[in-house]
Design an enzyme around this catalytic site. Structure first.
Site, mmCIF file in Angstrom:
data_model
loop_
_atom_site.group_PDB
_atom_site.id
_atom_site.type_symbol
_atom_site.label_atom_id
_atom_site.label_comp_id
_atom_site.label_asym_id
_atom_site.label_seq_id
_atom_site.Cartn_x
_atom_site.Cartn_y
_atom_site.Cartn_z
ATOM 1 N N ARG A 152 63.260 15.719 43.597
ATOM 2 C CA ARG A 152 64.740 15.695 43.590
ATOM 3 C C ARG A 152 65.217 14.734 44.528
ATOM 4 N NH1 ARG A 152 63.782 21.107 42.927
ATOM 5 N NH2 ARG A 152 64.262 22.051 40.866
ATOM 6 N N LYS A 199 65.290 24.055 45.417
ATOM 7 C CA LYS A 199 66.266 24.886 45.089
ATOM 8 C C LYS A 199 66.054 26.570 45.872
ATOM 9 C CE LYS A 199 68.224 22.451 41.073
ATOM 10 N NZ LYS A 199 68.526 22.752 39.533
ATOM 11 N N HIS A 232 67.347 10.919 39.091
ATOM 12 C CA HIS A 232 66.789 12.074 38.099
ATOM 13 C C HIS A 232 65.706 11.168 37.097
ATOM 14 C CE1 HIS A 232 67.268 16.198 39.094
ATOM 15 N NE2 HIS A 232 67.264 16.328 37.727
ATOM 16 N N ARG A 290 62.547 11.085 38.033
ATOM 17 C CA ARG A 290 61.950 12.459 38.023
ATOM 18 C C ARG A 290 61.429 12.832 36.796
ATOM 19 N NH1 ARG A 290 61.874 17.491 40.644
ATOM 20 N NH2 ARG A 290 62.579 19.586 39.205
ATOM 21 N N HIS A 310 59.915 23.905 39.038
ATOM 22 C CA HIS A 310 60.843 24.901 38.304
ATOM 23 C C HIS A 310 60.204 26.186 38.168
ATOM 24 C CE1 HIS A 310 61.580 21.157 35.369
ATOM 25 N NE2 HIS A 310 62.541 21.043 36.179
ATOM 26 N N TYR A 339 60.422 18.542 28.533
ATOM 27 C CA TYR A 339 59.492 17.231 28.591
ATOM 28 C C TYR A 339 58.551 17.185 27.537
ATOM 29 C CZ TYR A 339 61.873 16.787 33.055
ATOM 30 O OH TYR A 339 62.749 16.860 34.142
#
Length: 313
Positions: free
Chosen positions: A164, A188, A258, A261, A284, A293
């Site tokens: 990110r 995150k 992004h 990414r 994730h 994806y």
């Protein structure tokens, strides 16, 4: 008298009474009332087309079908398909109408209270073909200048490990291990992960660290990517680096960090990578997030099949 015997008013009468209630008793703004009038006018037309002349005859399924019609559109009635946000707004008006009618005793029950707006269509991530990614990367560091070296290293890293933009700009020099070709990213929730970095990205990072970063640093600063004043490069500046590189590469589309990414994940899956491995690389928490994806690659396979197979049509 209506079918249920609750009232002799028509749906149009009941809508008018509701709009008067909004204006007089609730003091709603003129724009709000106008918006409700427009949405409920379409609802009236819909009910009339189904032979429904008062709200007491409306069922929950009628309300749900109204939302379907809004999304589908009706050329004969002059209705264009509405976006999900507009459908949700129309539902607010319709639910308000039925709630009011039930509270006023105009109908026996509020049949719209359980109806929810449709879920927004799932947008597939936008990715770039490999040749366009390469064009962006090569246009970033065309000159042997400290900032050009930084820009090439930044973009190579973003694509090489699917980081990110916030993770890349938060990197310190010590987070890079050129010997093992790995980088430590803080994702995150402060969750760290170590991911591999490809050879071109390692080379670009080494060139930046040797010939670029020393010219930018003005004081002790652990940050890997520095701005012209020697401070940590911001996310906004990093975004601009990519935008400028895409423009120089001749791409006439919007390219965001992004996008790289998304391209990273899509290209890995196209190459046969397991979705759970890609999940770990992206950081994730759930594989469900990564599985979007796979929809991209399935669509690509369908396109290739449709154009390449002799009996695809």
């Amino acid at each position: 008298m209506s079918r249920t015997g609750v009232t002799d008013e028509t749906a149009a009468d009941q809508v008018t009474r509701f709009l008067d209630h909004l204006t007089v008793e609730r003091g709603a703004a003129a724009n709000t009332v106008s918006s409700y009038r427009r949405d409920l006018g379409r609802y009236e037309q819909y009910l009339t087309s189904r032979g429904i002349d008062d709200l007491s005859s409306v069922t929950e399924n009628d309300v749900r079908e109204f939302l379907v019609d809004l999304r589908r559109g009706d050329p004969d009635a002059g209705w264009v398909p509405l976006a999900d946000s507009s459908i949700a707004r129309s539902l607010v008006a319709v639910r308000g109408l039925h709630k009011f009618a039930a509270a006023e005793g105009l109908v026996a029950a509020d049949v719209a209270h359980a109806v929810r707006p449709p879920r927004p269509a799932r947008r597939l991530p936008k990715s770039l073909p490999v040749d366009e990614v390469v064009a962006i990367l090569e246009s970033a560091g065309a000159a042997d200048h400290p900032r050009a070296l930084r820009d090439r290293a930044l973009l190579e890293l973003l694509y090489s490990c699917g980081a990110r933009i916030s993770e890349a700009t938060a990197l310190d020099v010590d987070d890079i291990d050129a010997e093992t070709r790995a980088v430590r990213l803080s994702g995150k929730g402060g969750k760290e992960r170590v991911v591999p970095v490809g050879g071109p990205a390692v080379e670009a990072l080494e060139a930046y660290l040797v010939r670029g970063r020393p010219a930018l640093v003005s004081r002790a600063n652990p940050a890997l990517f520095l701005n012209a004043r020697g401070g940590r490069l911001s996310r906004q500046s990093a975004w601009q680096v990519l935008s400028d590189a895409a423009q120089r590469a001749g791409l006439d589309k919007t390219v965001s960090p992004h996008t790289l990414r998304h391209s990273f994940a899509t290209h890995l899956l196209d190459g046969g990578a397991d979705v759970r491995v890609v999940q770990e690389l992206l950081g994730h928490a759930s594989v469900t997030t990564t599985q979007v994806y796979t929809l991209v690659t399935v669509n690509t396979m369908r396109e290739v099949y449709a154009t390449a197979h002799p009996r695809a049509r």
